[in-house]
Design a protein around this motif. Structure first.
Motif, PDB file in Angstrom:
ATOM      1  N   ALA A  44       0.834  -1.202   0.000  1.00 56.74           N
ATOM      2  CA  ALA A  44       0.000   0.000   0.000  1.00 56.74           C
ATOM      3  C   ALA A  44       0.870   1.255   0.000  1.00 56.74           C
ATOM      4  O   ALA A  44       0.552   2.239  -0.686  1.00 56.74           O
ATOM      5  CB  ALA A  44      -0.926  -0.005   1.211  1.00 56.74           C
ATOM      6  N   ALA A  45       1.959   1.221   0.748  1.00 50.45           N
ATOM      7  CA  ALA A  45       2.867   2.372   0.769  1.00 50.45           C
ATOM      8  C   ALA A  45       3.506   2.580  -0.594  1.00 50.45           C
ATOM      9  O   ALA A  45       3.671   3.723  -1.045  1.00 50.45           O
ATOM     10  CB  ALA A  45       3.941   2.174   1.835  1.00 50.45           C
ATOM     11  N   ALA A  46       3.867   1.490  -1.269  1.00 51.39           N
ATOM     12  CA  ALA A  46       4.453   1.607  -2.608  1.00 51.39           C
ATOM     13  C   ALA A  46       3.450   2.217  -3.584  1.00 51.39           C
ATOM     14  O   ALA A  46       3.817   3.014  -4.447  1.00 51.39           O
ATOM     15  CB  ALA A  46       4.915   0.239  -3.100  1.00 51.39           C
ATOM     16  N   LEU A  47       2.177   1.869  -3.452  1.00 51.05           N
ATOM     17  CA  LEU A  47       1.149   2.437  -4.323  1.00 51.05           C
ATOM     18  C   LEU A  47       0.949   3.923  -4.063  1.00 51.05           C
ATOM     19  O   LEU A  47       0.825   4.712  -4.998  1.00 51.05           O
ATOM     20  CB  LEU A  47      -0.183   1.716  -4.111  1.00 51.05           C
ATOM     21  N   GLN A  48       0.938   4.297  -2.799  1.00 50.23           N
ATOM     22  CA  GLN A  48       0.599   5.674  -2.449  1.00 50.23           C
ATOM     23  C   GLN A  48       1.763   6.645  -2.555  1.00 50.23           C
ATOM     24  O   GLN A  48       1.584   7.776  -2.980  1.00 50.23           O
ATOM     25  CB  GLN A  48       0.018   5.718  -1.043  1.00 50.23           C
ATOM     26  N   THR A  49       2.952   6.219  -2.145  1.00 48.98           N
ATOM     27  CA  THR A  49       4.063   7.181  -2.104  1.00 48.98           C
ATOM     28  C   THR A  49       4.764   7.339  -3.443  1.00 48.98           C
ATOM     29  O   THR A  49       5.159   8.434  -3.804  1.00 48.98           O
ATOM     30  CB  THR A  49       5.095   6.774  -1.037  1.00 48.98           C
ATOM     31  N   THR A  50       4.918   6.244  -4.147  1.00 56.60           N
ATOM     32  CA  THR A  50       5.653   6.337  -5.413  1.00 56.60           C
ATOM     33  C   THR A  50       4.747   6.223  -6.629  1.00 56.60           C
ATOM     34  O   THR A  50       5.218   6.376  -7.749  1.00 56.60           O
ATOM     35  CB  THR A  50       6.731   5.239  -5.497  1.00 56.60           C
ATOM     36  N   GLY A 105      -0.632 -14.773  -2.658  1.00 56.69           N
ATOM     37  CA  GLY A 105      -1.679 -14.034  -3.351  1.00 56.69           C
ATOM     38  C   GLY A 105      -1.512 -12.547  -3.149  1.00 56.69           C
ATOM     39  O   GLY A 105      -1.102 -12.104  -2.078  1.00 56.69           O
ATOM     40  N   CYS A 106      -1.790 -11.785  -4.201  1.00 58.43           N
ATOM     41  CA  CYS A 106      -1.697 -10.322  -4.120  1.00 58.43           C
ATOM     42  C   CYS A 106      -2.736  -9.740  -5.067  1.00 58.43           C
ATOM     43  O   CYS A 106      -2.721 -10.025  -6.266  1.00 58.43           O
ATOM     44  CB  CYS A 106      -0.287  -9.853  -4.492  1.00 58.43           C
ATOM     45  N   ASP A 107      -3.654  -8.947  -4.503  1.00 54.85           N
ATOM     46  CA  ASP A 107      -4.724  -8.362  -5.297  1.00 54.85           C
ATOM     47  C   ASP A 107      -4.764  -6.860  -5.038  1.00 54.85           C
ATOM     48  O   ASP A 107      -4.944  -6.432  -3.898  1.00 54.85           O
ATOM     49  CB  ASP A 107      -6.061  -9.005  -4.934  1.00 54.85           C
ATOM     50  N   VAL A 108      -4.563  -6.084  -6.084  1.00 54.53           N
ATOM     51  CA  VAL A 108      -4.596  -4.629  -5.969  1.00 54.53           C
ATOM     52  C   VAL A 108      -5.891  -4.138  -6.597  1.00 54.53           C
ATOM     53  O   VAL A 108      -6.162  -4.387  -7.769  1.00 54.53           O
ATOM     54  CB  VAL A 108      -3.380  -3.984  -6.670  1.00 54.53           C
ATOM     55  N   THR A 109      -6.691  -3.432  -5.784  1.00 56.84           N
ATOM     56  CA  THR A 109      -7.945  -2.851  -6.250  1.00 56.84           C
ATOM     57  C   THR A 109      -7.929  -1.377  -5.880  1.00 56.84           C
ATOM     58  O   THR A 109      -8.108  -1.025  -4.711  1.00 56.84           O
ATOM     59  CB  THR A 109      -9.159  -3.548  -5.596  1.00 56.84           C
ATOM     60  N   GLY A 110      -7.682  -0.527  -6.852  1.00 52.10           N
ATOM     61  CA  GLY A 110      -7.577   0.907  -6.580  1.00 52.10           C
ATOM     62  C   GLY A 110      -6.356   1.182  -5.716  1.00 52.10           C
ATOM     63  O   GLY A 110      -5.233   0.904  -6.110  1.00 52.10           O
ATOM     64  N   THR A 111      -6.596   1.703  -4.520  1.00 52.12           N
ATOM     65  CA  THR A 111      -5.490   1.963  -3.593  1.00 52.12           C
ATOM     66  C   THR A 111      -5.466   0.961  -2.443  1.00 52.12           C
ATOM     67  O   THR A 111      -4.760   1.160  -1.460  1.00 52.12           O
ATOM     68  CB  THR A 111      -5.599   3.388  -3.014  1.00 52.12           C
ATOM     69  N   THR A 112      -6.235  -0.109  -2.579  1.00 52.20           N
ATOM     70  CA  THR A 112      -6.289  -1.150  -1.548  1.00 52.20           C
ATOM     71  C   THR A 112      -5.567  -2.394  -2.031  1.00 52.20           C
ATOM     72  O   THR A 112      -5.739  -2.820  -3.178  1.00 52.20           O
ATOM     73  CB  THR A 112      -7.749  -1.498  -1.194  1.00 52.20           C
ATOM     74  N   VAL A 113      -4.781  -2.973  -1.147  1.00 54.30           N
ATOM     75  CA  VAL A 113      -4.025  -4.183  -1.474  1.00 54.30           C
ATOM     76  C   VAL A 113      -4.425  -5.293  -0.505  1.00 54.30           C
ATOM     77  O   VAL A 113      -4.475  -5.071   0.707  1.00 54.30           O
ATOM     78  CB  VAL A 113      -2.504  -3.938  -1.362  1.00 54.30           C
ATOM     79  N   ALA A 114      -4.726  -6.466  -1.038  1.00 55.44           N
ATOM     80  CA  ALA A 114      -4.988  -7.649  -0.222  1.00 55.44           C
ATOM     81  C   ALA A 114      -3.917  -8.681  -0.559  1.00 55.44           C
ATOM     82  O   ALA A 114      -3.676  -8.973  -1.738  1.00 55.44           O
ATOM     83  CB  ALA A 114      -6.369  -8.206  -0.508  1.00 55.44           C
ATOM     84  N   VAL A 115      -3.252  -9.191   0.467  1.00 53.79           N
ATOM     85  CA  VAL A 115      -2.201 -10.187   0.263  1.00 53.79           C
ATOM     86  C   VAL A 115      -2.507 -11.434   1.076  1.00 53.79           C
ATOM     87  O   VAL A 115      -3.182 -11.370   2.108  1.00 53.79           O
ATOM     88  CB  VAL A 115      -0.804  -9.646   0.653  1.00 53.79           C
ATOM     89  N   ALA A 152      -4.233 -10.392   4.638  1.00 56.85           N
ATOM     90  CA  ALA A 152      -4.203  -9.052   5.222  1.00 56.85           C
ATOM     91  C   ALA A 152      -4.543  -8.036   4.133  1.00 56.85           C
ATOM     92  O   ALA A 152      -4.298  -8.273   2.954  1.00 56.85           O
ATOM     93  CB  ALA A 152      -2.837  -8.746   5.814  1.00 56.85           C
ATOM     94  N   ARG A 153      -5.114  -6.925   4.553  1.00 55.94           N
ATOM     95  CA  ARG A 153      -5.542  -5.891   3.625  1.00 55.94           C
ATOM     96  C   ARG A 153      -5.056  -4.544   4.137  1.00 55.94           C
ATOM     97  O   ARG A 153      -5.106  -4.281   5.338  1.00 55.94           O
ATOM     98  CB  ARG A 153      -7.057  -5.923   3.540  1.00 55.94           C
ATOM     99  N   ALA A 154      -4.602  -3.689   3.221  1.00 56.60           N
ATOM    100  CA  ALA A 154      -4.167  -2.343   3.593  1.00 56.60           C
ATOM    101  C   ALA A 154      -4.441  -1.401   2.436  1.00 56.60           C
ATOM    102  O   ALA A 154      -4.516  -1.822   1.285  1.00 56.60           O
ATOM    103  CB  ALA A 154      -2.683  -2.326   3.944  1.00 56.60           C
ATOM    104  N   GLY A 155      -4.584  -0.139   2.756  1.00 54.42           N
ATOM    105  CA  GLY A 155      -4.818   0.854   1.715  1.00 54.42           C
ATOM    106  C   GLY A 155      -5.244   2.181   2.293  1.00 54.42           C
ATOM    107  O   GLY A 155      -5.279   2.372   3.503  1.00 54.42           O
ATOM    108  N   ALA A 156      -5.604   3.080   1.407  1.00 55.34           N
ATOM    109  CA  ALA A 156      -6.014   4.413   1.822  1.00 55.34           C
ATOM    110  C   ALA A 156      -7.376   4.345   2.506  1.00 55.34           C
ATOM    111  O   ALA A 156      -8.244   3.565   2.133  1.00 55.34           O
ATOM    112  CB  ALA A 156      -6.096   5.327   0.602  1.00 55.34           C
TER     113      ALA A 156
END
Length: 124
Positions: free
Chosen positions: A55-61, A85-95, A119-123
């Motif tokens: 999530a940090a990689a998506l948001q900061t860079t 598993g890794c699923d990116v949906t918008g600014t949310t990441v589920a791994v 686990a899930r993380a995002g804005a």
């Protein structure tokens, strides 16, 4: 009144051996449960950190989904986990991260070789 002990010869030995066997099985079950619980906590920590890194990689860079999943994979590996598993949906990441059960022949014989956690993380 006489006591005929001929029929009881060795019965205490059998009771003691049976009790020792039951105690050994209970002890082995407690140890196996403890190892499985520890592996689950390790997997949860690795999954949480991997999701936060992605999530940090998506948001900061402004990275792509593949780059975010690569960041999650490197963090999972650093925590002795395997990113499954890794699923990116918008600014949310589920791994999904798996951690192997170490040194437990008992659980491996039952088919349990790893523990997986999502686990899930995002804005917000």
């Amino acid at each position: 009144m006489t006591c005929d002990r001929a029929h009881d010869a060795g019965s205490a030995t059998l009771w003691i051996v049976g009790f020792a066997l039951v105690m050994w099985l209970v002890g082995a079950a407690v140890v196996a449960g403890g190892v499985a619980m520890t592996a689950r906590h390790r997997a949860a920590a690795a999954a949480d950190l991997a999701a936060l890194a992605a999530a940090a990689a998506l948001q900061t860079t402004g990275s792509s989904a593949a780059a975010a999943c690569d960041a999650a994979d490197s963090i999972a590996q650093a925590n002795d986990g395997l990113l499954t598993g890794c699923d990116v949906t918008g600014t949310t990441v589920a791994v999904v991260v798996s951690v192997g059960l170490r040194g437990l022949v008992q659980l491996a014989a039952l088919g349990a070789t790893s523990v997986s956690v999502t686990a899930r993380a995002g804005a917000a």
